[in-house]
Design a protein around this motif. Structure first.
Motif, PDB file in Angstrom:
ATOM      1  N   LEU A 260       0.211   2.034  -3.544  1.00  0.00           N
ATOM      2  CA  LEU A 260      -0.388   1.631  -2.271  1.00  0.00           C
ATOM      3  C   LEU A 260      -1.465   2.617  -1.817  1.00  0.00           C
ATOM      4  N   GLY A 261      -1.849   3.537  -2.707  1.00  0.00           N
ATOM      5  CA  GLY A 261      -2.922   4.475  -2.394  1.00  0.00           C
ATOM      6  C   GLY A 261      -2.456   5.775  -1.769  1.00  0.00           C
ATOM      7  N   HIS A 262      -1.175   6.078  -1.842  1.00  0.00           N
ATOM      8  CA  HIS A 262      -0.619   7.321  -1.282  1.00  0.00           C
ATOM      9  C   HIS A 262       0.169   8.065  -2.356  1.00  0.00           C
ATOM     10  N   PRO A 263      -0.547   8.662  -3.340  1.00  0.00           N
ATOM     11  CA  PRO A 263       0.133   9.308  -4.465  1.00  0.00           C
ATOM     12  C   PRO A 263       0.707  10.698  -4.172  1.00  0.00           C
ATOM     13  N   VAL A 264       0.314  11.300  -3.056  1.00  0.00           N
ATOM     14  CA  VAL A 264       0.802  12.638  -2.720  1.00  0.00           C
ATOM     15  C   VAL A 264       2.147  12.515  -2.012  1.00  0.00           C
ATOM     16  N   LEU A 265       3.129  13.264  -2.498  1.00  0.00           N
ATOM     17  CA  LEU A 265       4.463  13.271  -1.900  1.00  0.00           C
ATOM     18  C   LEU A 265       4.808  14.695  -1.501  1.00  0.00           C
ATOM     19  N   ALA A 266       5.261  14.848  -0.273  1.00  0.00           N
ATOM     20  CA  ALA A 266       5.678  16.161   0.210  1.00  0.00           C
ATOM     21  C   ALA A 266       6.951  16.017   1.027  1.00  0.00           C
ATOM     22  N   PHE A 267       7.694  17.104   1.063  1.00  0.00           N
ATOM     23  CA  PHE A 267       8.884  17.184   1.908  1.00  0.00           C
ATOM     24  C   PHE A 267       8.561  18.175   3.006  1.00  0.00           C
ATOM     25  N   VAL A 268       8.625  17.699   4.239  1.00  0.00           N
ATOM     26  CA  VAL A 268       8.261  18.539   5.373  1.00  0.00           C
ATOM     27  C   VAL A 268       9.520  18.826   6.182  1.00  0.00           C
ATOM     28  N   HIS A 269       9.854  20.122   6.269  1.00  0.00           N
ATOM     29  CA  HIS A 269      10.964  20.577   7.101  1.00  0.00           C
ATOM     30  C   HIS A 269      10.404  20.797   8.498  1.00  0.00           C
ATOM     31  N   ILE A 270      11.108  20.337   9.503  1.00  0.00           N
ATOM     32  CA  ILE A 270      10.634  20.458  10.879  1.00  0.00           C
ATOM     33  C   ILE A 270      11.679  21.184  11.710  1.00  0.00           C
ATOM     34  N   GLU A 271      11.254  22.248  12.349  1.00  0.00           N
ATOM     35  CA  GLU A 271      12.119  22.960  13.291  1.00  0.00           C
ATOM     36  C   GLU A 271      11.821  22.418  14.678  1.00  0.00           C
ATOM     37  N   VAL A 272      12.896  22.120  15.428  1.00  0.00           N
ATOM     38  CA  VAL A 272      12.772  21.446  16.714  1.00  0.00           C
ATOM     39  C   VAL A 272      13.371  22.309  17.815  1.00  0.00           C
ATOM     40  N   THR A 273      12.744  22.289  18.975  1.00  0.00           N
ATOM     41  CA  THR A 273      13.296  22.959  20.152  1.00  0.00           C
ATOM     42  C   THR A 273      14.654  22.352  20.471  1.00  0.00           C
ATOM     43  N   GLN A 274      15.627  23.204  20.791  1.00  0.00           N
ATOM     44  CA  GLN A 274      16.963  22.702  21.109  1.00  0.00           C
ATOM     45  C   GLN A 274      16.907  21.619  22.182  1.00  0.00           C
ATOM     46  N   GLY A 275      17.686  20.576  21.946  1.00  0.00           N
ATOM     47  CA  GLY A 275      17.763  19.489  22.914  1.00  0.00           C
ATOM     48  C   GLY A 275      16.702  18.421  22.751  1.00  0.00           C
ATOM     49  N   HIS A 276      15.796  18.577  21.778  1.00  0.00           N
ATOM     50  CA  HIS A 276      14.708  17.607  21.597  1.00  0.00           C
ATOM     51  C   HIS A 276      14.780  16.836  20.283  1.00  0.00           C
ATOM     52  N   LEU A 277      15.893  16.945  19.592  1.00  0.00           N
ATOM     53  CA  LEU A 277      16.002  16.316  18.274  1.00  0.00           C
ATOM     54  C   LEU A 277      15.789  14.802  18.333  1.00  0.00           C
ATOM     55  N   ASP A 278      16.419  14.135  19.283  1.00  0.00           N
ATOM     56  CA  ASP A 278      16.261  12.681  19.391  1.00  0.00           C
ATOM     57  C   ASP A 278      14.833  12.290  19.735  1.00  0.00           C
ATOM     58  N   ASP A 279      14.207  13.025  20.648  1.00  0.00           N
ATOM     59  CA  ASP A 279      12.824  12.719  21.034  1.00  0.00           C
ATOM     60  C   ASP A 279      11.873  12.889  19.850  1.00  0.00           C
ATOM     61  N   VAL A 280      12.055  13.978  19.105  1.00  0.00           N
ATOM     62  CA  VAL A 280      11.193  14.214  17.944  1.00  0.00           C
ATOM     63  C   VAL A 280      11.460  13.141  16.891  1.00  0.00           C
ATOM     64  N   GLY A 281      12.723  12.808  16.669  1.00  0.00           N
ATOM     65  CA  GLY A 281      13.053  11.751  15.715  1.00  0.00           C
ATOM     66  C   GLY A 281      12.393  10.435  16.074  1.00  0.00           C
ATOM     67  N   ASP A 282      12.403  10.100  17.348  1.00  0.00           N
ATOM     68  CA  ASP A 282      11.738   8.866  17.794  1.00  0.00           C
ATOM     69  C   ASP A 282      10.234   8.939  17.544  1.00  0.00           C
ATOM     70  N   ALA A 283       9.636  10.093  17.782  1.00  0.00           N
ATOM     71  CA  ALA A 283       8.194  10.253  17.559  1.00  0.00           C
ATOM     72  C   ALA A 283       7.855  10.144  16.068  1.00  0.00           C
ATOM     73  N   LEU A 284       8.727  10.666  15.214  1.00  0.00           N
ATOM     74  CA  LEU A 284       8.480  10.592  13.768  1.00  0.00           C
ATOM     75  C   LEU A 284       8.459   9.151  13.286  1.00  0.00           C
ATOM     76  N   ALA A 285       9.254   8.308  13.909  1.00  0.00           N
ATOM     77  CA  ALA A 285       9.310   6.904  13.512  1.00  0.00           C
ATOM     78  C   ALA A 285       7.966   6.205  13.708  1.00  0.00           C
ATOM     79  N   ALA A 286       7.103   6.760  14.533  1.00  0.00           N
ATOM     80  CA  ALA A 286       5.792   6.170  14.786  1.00  0.00           C
ATOM     81  C   ALA A 286       4.726   6.651  13.797  1.00  0.00           C
ATOM     82  N   VAL A 287       5.084   7.550  12.881  1.00  0.00           N
ATOM     83  CA  VAL A 287       4.128   8.084  11.900  1.00  0.00           C
ATOM     84  C   VAL A 287       4.317   7.309  10.598  1.00  0.00           C
ATOM     85  N   PRO A 288       3.363   6.454  10.227  1.00  0.00           N
ATOM     86  CA  PRO A 288       3.566   5.587   9.066  1.00  0.00           C
ATOM     87  C   PRO A 288       3.706   6.337   7.744  1.00  0.00           C
TER      88      PRO A 288
END
Length: 169
Positions: free
Chosen positions: A61-89
């Motif tokens: 589909l034109g996206h041959p680069v694969l990476a694993f990105v570890h994300i450190e999150v401010t305490q108490g914001h895990l759900d908010d960040v998870g919801d925001a990640l869902a919007a990144v195609p």
């Protein structure tokens, strides 16, 4: 209900021949179509079978680069960040994890510059403290479940034989 030897045979067929009809699966397995359909319905209801759609290739589909990105999150914001990640195609999977970070994402990109743009966008999400990226060079073991299904089936078969007195009558 645990997966038994017949379930294992059914799952193997679904994995190896995903475009075959239920009628043909029943013929191959030597069981009634109704028996097969009841098993499939139970496997879906129990969450063993979670989908029937095609597997897609990000590279094709034109996206041959694969990476694993570890994300450190401010305490108490895990759900908010998870919801925001869902919007990144470009994020094709994301998991809460233990260890060196709070989230692990699998990210695909058109090229390294595009990957950098995606990562820069992740850093802008409120609650993201930092990211660490690991690039995949080559796939060594593709996503697979058949070896696991077969191992479970072998264990179930051994358990059934023991419960049956070793198969002696």
């Amino acid at each position: 209900m645990p997966v038994d030897e017949l379930d294992t045979r059914i799952l193997r067929l679904l994995i190896e021949q995903p475009r075959t009809s239920v009628r043909e699966y029943a013929r191959i397995l030597g069981i009634a179509r109704g028996t097969l359909q009841a098993r499939l319905d139970r496997l879906e209801r129990d969450g063993v079978i979670t989908g029937t759609g095609p597997s897609l290739s990000p590279a094709a589909l034109g996206h041959p680069v694969l990476a694993f990105v570890h994300i450190e999150v401010t305490q108490g914001h895990l759900d908010d960040v998870g919801d925001a990640l869902a919007a990144v195609p470009e994020i094709v999977e994301a998991f809460s994890i233990t260890g060196g970070g709070d989230l692990l994402t699998r990210v695909v990109a058109r090229d390294n510059g595009h990957l950098e743009d995606v990562i820069q966008g992740l850093i802008q999400i409120p609650g993201v403290v930092r990211t660490r990226t690991e690039m995949a060079l080559r796939e060594r073991v593709p996503h697979r479940l058949l070896p696991l299904v077969e191992a479970i089936g072998r264990r179930a078969s051994r358990t059934e034989r023991r419960a049956d007195g070793g198969g002696r009558r």
